[in-house]
Design a protein around this motif. Structure first.
Motif, short mmCIF file in Angstrom:
data_model
loop_
_atom_site.label_atom_id
_atom_site.label_comp_id
_atom_site.label_asym_id
_atom_site.label_seq_id
_atom_site.Cartn_x
_atom_site.Cartn_y
_atom_site.Cartn_z
N GLN A 61 35.63 -16.79 48.68
CA GLN A 61 34.78 -15.98 49.64
C GLN A 61 35.29 -16.40 51.24
O GLN A 61 35.52 -15.53 52.17
CB GLN A 61 33.43 -16.26 49.70
N TYR A 62 35.78 -17.93 51.54
CA TYR A 62 36.14 -18.06 52.91
C TYR A 62 37.54 -18.86 52.62
O TYR A 62 37.88 -19.86 52.72
CB TYR A 62 35.08 -19.03 53.32
N PRO A 63 38.47 -18.02 52.47
CA PRO A 63 39.87 -18.43 52.38
C PRO A 63 40.61 -19.33 53.62
O PRO A 63 41.09 -20.03 53.42
CB PRO A 63 40.77 -17.23 52.14
N SER A 64 39.69 -18.98 54.71
CA SER A 64 40.31 -19.73 56.05
C SER A 64 39.68 -21.26 55.97
O SER A 64 40.48 -22.17 56.82
CB SER A 64 39.59 -19.00 57.14
N LEU A 65 38.84 -21.30 55.18
CA LEU A 65 38.34 -22.97 55.35
C LEU A 65 39.42 -23.79 54.49
O LEU A 65 39.70 -25.04 54.42
CB LEU A 65 37.21 -23.02 54.38
N GLU A 66 40.27 -23.16 53.59
CA GLU A 66 41.37 -23.94 52.63
C GLU A 66 40.76 -25.15 51.85
O GLU A 66 41.26 -26.22 51.89
CB GLU A 66 42.40 -24.32 53.64
N LEU A 67 39.73 -24.63 51.16
CA LEU A 67 39.03 -25.74 50.38
C LEU A 67 39.59 -25.89 49.00
O LEU A 67 40.47 -25.01 48.67
CB LEU A 67 37.55 -25.09 49.72
N VAL A 68 39.67 -27.13 48.77
CA VAL A 68 40.33 -27.38 47.19
C VAL A 68 39.59 -27.85 46.26
O VAL A 68 38.74 -28.77 46.35
CB VAL A 68 41.49 -28.68 47.57
N ASN A 69 39.43 -27.19 45.07
CA ASN A 69 38.82 -27.49 43.99
C ASN A 69 39.43 -28.62 43.10
O ASN A 69 40.24 -28.23 42.35
CB ASN A 69 38.36 -26.33 43.09
N GLU A 70 39.10 -29.83 43.14
CA GLU A 70 39.68 -30.88 42.82
C GLU A 70 39.43 -31.14 41.14
O GLU A 70 40.49 -31.31 40.58
CB GLU A 70 39.00 -32.10 43.19
N ASP A 71 38.41 -30.38 40.74
CA ASP A 71 38.37 -30.43 39.21
C ASP A 71 39.58 -29.48 38.67
O ASP A 71 39.95 -29.82 37.39
CB ASP A 71 36.94 -30.08 38.79
N GLU A 72 39.57 -28.44 39.27
CA GLU A 72 40.40 -27.29 38.78
C GLU A 72 41.81 -27.78 38.90
O GLU A 72 42.72 -27.54 38.11
CB GLU A 72 40.24 -25.97 39.43
N GLU A 73 42.23 -28.46 40.08
CA GLU A 73 43.45 -29.08 40.20
C GLU A 73 43.93 -29.87 39.23
O GLU A 73 44.95 -29.96 38.63
CB GLU A 73 43.56 -29.70 41.69
N GLN A 74 42.89 -30.93 39.03
CA GLN A 74 43.02 -31.92 37.95
C GLN A 74 43.25 -31.10 36.52
O GLN A 74 44.08 -31.59 35.82
CB GLN A 74 41.72 -32.84 37.91
N ARG A 75 42.45 -30.28 36.25
CA ARG A 75 42.83 -29.60 35.06
C ARG A 75 44.08 -28.78 34.95
O ARG A 75 44.75 -29.23 33.80
CB ARG A 75 41.63 -28.63 34.80
N LEU A 76 44.51 -28.18 35.93
CA LEU A 76 46.06 -27.72 35.64
C LEU A 76 46.82 -28.93 35.69
O LEU A 76 48.08 -28.56 34.93
CB LEU A 76 46.25 -26.89 37.08
N GLN A 77 46.76 -29.76 36.31
CA GLN A 77 47.80 -30.97 36.62
C GLN A 77 47.90 -31.54 34.93
O GLN A 77 48.92 -31.93 34.45
CB GLN A 77 47.21 -32.03 37.50
N ILE A 79 47.25 -29.93 32.09
CA ILE A 79 48.01 -28.88 31.25
C ILE A 79 49.50 -29.09 31.41
O ILE A 79 50.27 -29.24 30.45
CB ILE A 79 47.40 -27.48 31.60
N GLU A 80 49.88 -29.44 32.93
CA GLU A 80 51.22 -29.47 33.07
C GLU A 80 51.82 -30.85 32.22
O GLU A 80 52.87 -30.73 31.81
CB GLU A 80 51.57 -29.57 34.61
N ASP A 81 51.15 -31.76 32.66
CA ASP A 81 51.49 -33.09 31.88
C ASP A 81 51.58 -32.90 30.44
O ASP A 81 52.52 -33.54 29.83
CB ASP A 81 50.50 -34.10 32.19
N ARG A 82 50.55 -32.28 29.78
CA ARG A 82 50.57 -32.18 28.28
C ARG A 82 51.87 -31.22 27.98
O ARG A 82 52.39 -31.53 26.89
CB ARG A 82 49.42 -31.30 27.77
N LYS A 83 52.22 -30.25 28.79
CA LYS A 83 53.24 -29.42 28.39
C LYS A 83 54.59 -30.18 28.26
O LYS A 83 55.55 -30.03 27.37
CB LYS A 83 53.52 -28.20 29.35
N LYS A 84 54.65 -31.10 29.24
CA LYS A 84 55.73 -31.96 29.55
C LYS A 84 55.94 -32.74 28.37
O LYS A 84 57.33 -33.03 27.90
CB LYS A 84 55.78 -32.80 30.74
#
Lengths: 116, 100
Positions: A61-77, A79-84
């Protein structure tokens, strides 16, 4: 004590109903009134879980705030680790049931061969 | 982040709230013995068309921390272990460990 006449008793009940504003129902017919009388349970049901702030929705909703969803970042990270390590999810199949399709065509060719 | 069972329960809770009045009206007609049987039957058929997440019986109190479905203290919306942890940390007002 003198016996009370039944008709007097019913008259008393009817009078009692009119005074206390209850419905006169001597045969106890089920009128379904209890479903209308009962309080609504939905509003209190919705309040059971404490409200959770949806960070990803806020960020959208508010892209200007540049919020970071840490749980989502962790989840993507993760997945990357598992792929490696070669432990990622397999790629999606491009055609459905290739094995059985090929089997069917082989059978068909055999049948055609036998018929000829 | 709540798990899928909690999310489903939240969905059911919202569905119950949205459909409660209509369901009550149909229930009244279906259970009313003074109405003709055809009308009551129609109302019952209408009740059957409501989805799974509109019935109040599908709602289950789950732990708001872990999503556990058993051993819940509804007053705190916590399962017994989370209740113990929070109580020992002093996060629940008026709760203290008994000792005598």
């Amino acid at each position: 004590m003198a016996a009370v006449i039944p008709s007097r008793l019913t008259a008393l009940t009817r009078l009692r109903c009119s005074i206390f504003q209850t419905s006169y129902n001597p045969t106890s017919v089920r009128t379904g009134a209890k479903y209308l009388r009962a309080r609504l349970r939905g509003p209190s049901m919705v309040k059971y879980y404490p409200a959770v702030i949806n960070i990803s929705q806020l960020a959208r909703q508010y892209p200007s705030l540049e919020l970071v969803n840490e749980d989502e970042e962790q989840r993507l990270q993760d997945i990357e680790d598992r792929k490696k390590r070669g432990k990622g999810a397999p790629k999606k199949a491009k055609t459905k049931g290739t094995f059985y399709n090929s089997l069917g065509s082989q059978l068909l060719s055999i049948i055609l061969f036998l018929n000829s | 982040m709540p798990n899928i069972r909690v999310l489903r329960d939240i969905k059911a809770r919202h569905g119950v709230r949205a459909n409660e009045i209509a369901r009550r009206a149909y229930l009244y007609v279906a259970r009313n013995q003074s109405l003709p049987p055809q009308v009551r039957h129609q109302a019952q058929l209408q009740l059957n068309t409501f989805g799974r997440y509109t019935r109040p019986t599908t709602v289950k109190n789950r732990c708001s921390e872990t999503g556990r479905g058993r051993g819940i203290m509804s007053e705190f919306a916590l399962c017994r272990f989370q209740f113990r942890l929070k109580a020992l940390k002093g996060e629940l007002n008026g709760i203290q460990k008994a000792s005598w």
